[in-house]
Design an enzyme around this catalytic site. Structure first.
Site, PDB file in Angstrom:
ATOM      1  N   ASP A   7      27.872  20.934  23.686  1.00 57.69           N
ATOM      2  CA  ASP A   7      26.656  21.429  24.325  1.00 57.69           C
ATOM      3  C   ASP A   7      25.842  22.070  23.200  1.00 57.69           C
ATOM      4  OD1 ASP A   7      24.744  22.240  26.218  1.00 57.69           O
ATOM      5  OD2 ASP A   7      25.762  24.151  26.537  1.00 57.69           O
ATOM      6  N   GLU A  66      25.485  16.221  25.193  1.00 61.77           N
ATOM      7  CA  GLU A  66      24.450  16.281  26.226  1.00 61.77           C
ATOM      8  C   GLU A  66      23.106  15.901  25.607  1.00 61.77           C
ATOM      9  OE1 GLU A  66      22.517  19.368  29.470  1.00 61.77           O
ATOM     10  OE2 GLU A  66      24.380  19.899  28.460  1.00 61.77           O
ATOM     11  N   ASP A 139      28.108  27.934  27.789  1.00 62.64           N
ATOM     12  CA  ASP A 139      28.015  26.871  26.777  1.00 62.64           C
ATOM     13  C   ASP A 139      29.364  26.181  26.595  1.00 62.64           C
ATOM     14  OD1 ASP A 139      25.197  27.475  25.677  1.00 62.64           O
ATOM     15  OD2 ASP A 139      26.222  29.408  25.536  1.00 62.64           O
TER      16      ASP A 139
END
Length: 171
Positions: A7, A66, A139
């Protein structure tokens, strides 16, 4: 299959390493990489060094990242894209395949709806991994969700011949 989920962020980058065993995810490692509050080049350098160390320590077969969402703040998206670029470059240098997923694909794979809230994602990641993640940074749990998404998507991609993370069309 060992999967490193990322992330990306320029101040905090979440990571999660899982092994997929008979279709079920098992947590190997998870946490956050915190870049110092310095100029962008130094922060990206720290992220790069720490990601390289993670890759060396855990030897993932694939990195799942992502995709950047461009909302109202284009500058934030550009900065996030730089951290994402560092992650992609680290994977490329290590010869690791990369799959990319949108936030809605990740939420769909983990929670069952592409509009899930962050707390719902955290809860489901905890259930899937058999862990209490309430004290973990979002996160970190987001990175684990990215890895789980890839773990669930990769077998279908192999069967269909499409790349993992490909967007499906209703045409």
């Amino acid at each position: 299959m060992r999967i490193l989920g990322i992330d990306p962020g320029t101040r905090v980058t979440g990571y999660g390493v899982i092994d997929m065993e008979r279709g079920k995810p098992r947590s190997v490692a998870a946490g956050v990489l915190r870049a110092p509050d310095r100029d962008m080049a130094e922060r990206l350098g720290v992220i790069q060094d720490e990601l390289r160390a993670l890759i060396a320590a855990h030897a993932p077969a694939v990195m799942a990242v992502e995709r950047v969402f461009v909302g109202r703040n284009v500058n934030s998206a550009l900065m996030l894209g730089q951290a994402r670029g560092v992650a992609l470059a680290c994977a490329g240098s290590a010869g690791i395949a990369v799959s990319e997923y949108s936030a809605s694909q990740i939420k769909q794979a983990v929670v069952g709806t592409g509009r899930a809230r962050k707390e719902q994602v955290r809860h489901m990641v905890g259930i899937l991994l058999g862990m209490d993640l309430q004290d973990q940074a979002l996160d970190c749990t987001d990175a684990l969700a990215v890895a789980i998404c890839h773990g669930h998507s990769a077998p279908l991609a192999r069967r269909t011949g499409l790349p993992a993370g490909a967007r499906w069309s209703r045409r």
